[in-house]
Design an enzyme around this catalytic site. Structure first.
Site, PDB file in Angstrom:
ATOM      1  N   ARG A   1       1.406   4.691   0.675  1.00  0.00           N
ATOM      2  CA  ARG A   1       0.600   5.723   1.556  1.00  0.00           C
ATOM      3  C   ARG A   1       1.444   6.877   1.045  1.00  0.00           C
ATOM      4  O   ARG A   1       2.230   7.370   1.660  1.00  0.00           O
ATOM      5  CB  ARG A   1       1.020   5.314   3.070  1.00  0.00           C
ATOM      6  CG  ARG A   1       0.361   4.122   3.722  1.00  0.00           C
ATOM      7  CD  ARG A   1      -1.259   4.471   3.552  1.00  0.00           C
ATOM      8  NE  ARG A   1      -1.670   5.565   4.368  1.00  0.00           N
ATOM      9  CZ  ARG A   1      -2.095   5.497   5.696  1.00  0.00           C
ATOM     10  NH1 ARG A   1      -2.541   4.552   6.206  1.00  0.00           N
ATOM     11  NH2 ARG A   1      -2.536   6.657   6.018  1.00  0.00           N
TER      12      ARG A   1
ATOM     13  N   ASN B   1      -5.172 -22.111  34.783  1.00  0.00           N
ATOM     14  CA  ASN B   1      -4.506 -21.289  33.802  1.00  0.00           C
ATOM     15  C   ASN B   1      -4.690 -21.970  32.344  1.00  0.00           C
ATOM     16  O   ASN B   1      -3.885 -21.442  31.316  1.00  0.00           O
ATOM     17  CB  ASN B   1      -3.033 -21.425  34.076  1.00  0.00           C
ATOM     18  CG  ASN B   1      -2.406 -22.636  33.874  1.00  0.00           C
ATOM     19  OD1 ASN B   1      -2.968 -23.687  33.783  1.00  0.00           O
ATOM     20  ND2 ASN B   1      -1.154 -22.701  33.426  1.00  0.00           N
TER      21      ASN B   1
ATOM     22  N   GLN C   1      -0.636 -28.418  28.418  1.00  0.00           N
ATOM     23  CA  GLN C   1      -1.859 -27.550  27.837  1.00  0.00           C
ATOM     24  C   GLN C   1      -2.196 -28.185  26.438  1.00  0.00           C
ATOM     25  O   GLN C   1      -3.144 -28.383  26.015  1.00  0.00           O
ATOM     26  CB  GLN C   1      -1.475 -25.877  27.680  1.00  0.00           C
ATOM     27  CG  GLN C   1      -1.453 -25.329  28.957  1.00  0.00           C
ATOM     28  CD  GLN C   1      -1.173 -24.000  28.975  1.00  0.00           C
ATOM     29  OE1 GLN C   1      -0.532 -23.523  27.786  1.00  0.00           O
ATOM     30  NE2 GLN C   1      -1.745 -23.107  29.641  1.00  0.00           N
TER      31      GLN C   1
ATOM     32  N   LYS D   1      -6.432 -15.635  36.160  1.00  0.00           N
ATOM     33  CA  LYS D   1      -6.676 -16.949  36.475  1.00  0.00           C
ATOM     34  C   LYS D   1      -7.773 -17.224  37.533  1.00  0.00           C
ATOM     35  O   LYS D   1      -8.382 -18.212  37.082  1.00  0.00           O
ATOM     36  CB  LYS D   1      -5.188 -17.455  37.146  1.00  0.00           C
ATOM     37  CG  LYS D   1      -4.199 -17.455  36.104  1.00  0.00           C
ATOM     38  CD  LYS D   1      -2.891 -17.959  36.857  1.00  0.00           C
ATOM     39  CE  LYS D   1      -1.660 -18.041  36.004  1.00  0.00           C
ATOM     40  NZ  LYS D   1      -0.395 -18.655  36.441  1.00  0.00           N
TER      41      LYS D   1
ATOM     42  N   GLU E   1       0.986  -1.322   0.186  1.00  0.00           N
ATOM     43  CA  GLU E   1       0.026  -0.171   0.052  1.00  0.00           C
ATOM     44  C   GLU E   1       1.144   1.405  -0.098  1.00  0.00           C
ATOM     45  O   GLU E   1       1.526   1.571   0.966  1.00  0.00           O
ATOM     46  CB  GLU E   1      -0.951   0.161   1.214  1.00  0.00           C
ATOM     47  CG  GLU E   1      -1.714   1.275   1.239  1.00  0.00           C
ATOM     48  CD  GLU E   1      -2.564   1.530   2.500  1.00  0.00           C
ATOM     49  OE1 GLU E   1      -2.011   1.051   3.693  1.00  0.00           O
ATOM     50  OE2 GLU E   1      -3.771   1.934   2.486  1.00  0.00           O
TER      51      GLU E   1
ATOM     52  N   ASP F   1       0.128 -25.256  35.745  1.00  0.00           N
ATOM     53  CA  ASP F   1       1.037 -24.759  36.461  1.00  0.00           C
ATOM     54  C   ASP F   1       1.608 -26.053  37.427  1.00  0.00           C
ATOM     55  O   ASP F   1       2.949 -26.168  37.638  1.00  0.00           O
ATOM     56  CB  ASP F   1       1.077 -23.404  37.220  1.00  0.00           C
ATOM     57  CG  ASP F   1       1.073 -22.197  36.183  1.00  0.00           C
ATOM     58  OD1 ASP F   1       1.579 -22.352  35.215  1.00  0.00           O
ATOM     59  OD2 ASP F   1       0.024 -21.220  36.780  1.00  0.00           O
TER      60      ASP F   1
END
Ligand code: NAP
Length: 508
Positions: free
Chosen positions: A38, A321, A485, A298, A36, A337
């Site tokens: 400008r 968490n 996780q 948390k 772009e 944790d």
């Protein structure tokens, strides 16, 4: 209406035509599909020859923009000159698209020639209350493409950008500016936005919140994102320091999973947390499947999900968490944790969690990290002594989980088999400090675990190694909790070595 191939657009904000030409080549080399120009950033308006020269050398498609100050741009001259410049640029092409602000009367629009017309609106203060009507008016205009950019006042509002892309009848670029809007820029491909902006480098952005091209294509895996991409992220405030995006995106890359992990800045306060979650869950097409949760949310996560849907220890710790979201919108809360810490310890000791029972453990510190670890150790029936500078905090934590409490400077008198540092002592820049200093480590100690991971090799760990003790690092804990996780969210084993290598690279 969605676009089959979302363009990654690099705004060129150089002050001279020559510098813009150099940046144009660099942007294309870094993978921009479109640049772009400008023109409002230029110190002097270019003549036709300069424009022809610039555009003839463009290695990527060109979008021409000369944003007036009334729409957040740099151009402060007359409207007549501005529109004249746009018309000249299109004539001097090749130009793929030209940006015309929605407030310009159609009879004043420059002749677009071969270029497509982008009808744009910018709001640097808020999300327009009449956003839907605004985009509907764009749909009804003579333009080819809609563009709307706004500054969300909260993270939930940023998601409105996706709503209008999905509802519009023309190719549409809608984005929320600033850090709370990053999700709208990074997931543009998922929703078939016409384009999304990424700057050449952090000082070359044309609006707040643009990632760099390198971040978009590297860290955030722009090219891998598509309609079916699962969305993950980290919720917190602040969030820019988080290693989550690097570690989880590297994991998804390594396993070939169609998933993206983004930083989600959610302002403090349970109301902001809840508002974002409500907004995200009300949009199942967002594909949000999991969230890491960090300070200060948390406790809010636990309250939002409800104890019945959270891991027993997460409830006792009082903090979630990790949020896992099923395809039908069911939520589950965990605390990796504690799992990351306990499993790092057990792995190094080559024992099961259950074999922690009866072992004497001294935990240094009584803050958030100590709380998670003390709760887990007590759960597995270890004999825990909490030692803290502020003794009252140690006593309160010990009372809650049925442990002993001592002042920090009496830690050596506790005869532990395992010492775990959960204080900030030894953390960079105070790398010469140890929580057990000058006293030698107690002779009873067989294992030293330092949760501090910056630096990787703390003084306490060196003290333990010099004595020939088993050592567990903050890195082991960190990688384990992120791996836990990944496993929760995907049901698959995490690529731990890739995750460890990514954290090491970040830390080094
Ligand atoms: P926190 O809630 O703020 O607690 C800080 C603790 O450190 C408190 O017990 C505090 O004692 C103590 N402390 C701080 N400075 C001290 C000093 N100069 N002398 C003596 N004690 C001091 O922090 P947190 O979240 O628990 O984090 C603590 C540590 O854990 C950090 O170093 C962090 O790097 C580490 N951590 C590691 C991981 C990982 O994945 N490896 C995850 C989370 C945390 P008072 O109560 O007396 O103030």
């Amino acid at each position: 209406m969605t676009e089959s191939q979302t363009k990654l657009i690099c705004p060129l904000t150089a002050r001279t035509i020559e510098a813009m030409r150099v940046d144009m080549l660099a942007a294309s080399a870094e993978g921009a599909d479109m640049v772009e120009c400008r023109l409002d950033f230029l110190d002097a308006l270019p003549d036709d020859e300069q424009l022809r020269d610039l555009l003839a050398q463009a290695p990527a498609e060109v979008l021409i923009t000369c944003r007036p100050t009334r729409q957040g741009g740099q151009y402060a001259g007359s409207e007549q000159h501005r529109l004249g410049l746009l018309a000249r640029a299109v004539r001097c092409g090749p130009v793929a698209a030209v940006d015309i602000e929605q407030d310009v009367p159609p009879e004043d629009w420059p002749e677009p020639g071969q270029a497509r017309t982008v009808v744009s609106h910018h709001d640097f203060d808020c999300c327009p209350a009449d956003l839907d009507e605004l985009v509907a008016a764009m749909d009804a205009s003579a333009g080819d493409i809609n563009k709307v950019a706004f500054a969300p006042t909260n993270a939930a509002e940023a998601l409105r950008a996706f709503d209008v892309v999905r509802a519009s009848t023309k190719p549409t670029l809608a984005l929320a500016m600033g850090p709370m809007g990053l999700i709208t820029r990074l997931l543009a491909r998922k929703f078939g936005c016409w384009g999304s902006f990424a700057s050449l480098h952090s000082k070359a952005e044309s609006a707040p919140g643009q990632p760099t091209l390198a971040e978009a294509r590297g860290l955030y895996r722009w090219d891998a994102i598509g309609p079916a991409t699962e969305v993950f992220g980290v919720i917190g405030c602040p969030i820019s320091h988080s290693m989550g995006p690097a570690i989880h995106n590297a994991a998804f890359e390594a396993t070939g999973r169609d998933a993206a992990y983004l930083p989600l800045l959610i302002q403090p306060g349970v109301e902001n947390f809840s508002r974002f979650m409500d907004a995200a869950l009300a949009r199942p097409w967002l594909g949000l499947r999991g969230l890491s949760v960090t300070i200060p949310h948390k406790e809010h996560a636990l309250a939002y999900i409800g104890q019945a849907n959270c891991d027993e220890l997460a409830v006792r710790i009082g903090a979630v968490n990790t949020i896992t979201i099923s395809p039908t919108g069911q939520l589950r809360g965990d605390n990796t944790d504690y799992a990351g810490a306990i499993d790092a310890l057990c792995d190094k000791m080559n024992i099961t969690r259950q074999a922690l029972a009866g072992r004497a453990v001294t935990v240094l510190g009584a803050g958030g990290a100590a709380r998670a670890i003390v709760a887990a150790l007590s759960h597995y029936k270890a004999g825990v002594t909490v030692c803290n500078r502020t003794v009252a905090r140690a006593q309160a934590l010990a009372r809650e989980f049925g442990c002993q409490a001592r002042p920090l400077n009496e830690a050596c008198q506790t005869d532990p088999e395992i010492i775990i540092n959960c204080t900030a002592i030894g953390m960079s820049p105070n790398v010469a400090e140890s929580p057990i200093d000058p006293a030698p480590l107690p002779t009873s100690a067989k294992v030293v675990f330092d949760t501090v991971y910056n630096p990787l090799q703390t003084k306490l760990l060196t003290q333990g190694q010099e004595r020939g003790l088993t050592t567990v690092t903050g890195l082991d804990m960190f990688v384990n909790q992120a791996g836990a996780q990944y496993e929760r969210w995907t049901g698959e084993k995490p690529p731990v070595e890739v995750m460890r290598k990514t954290v090491l690279e970040k830390l080094e």
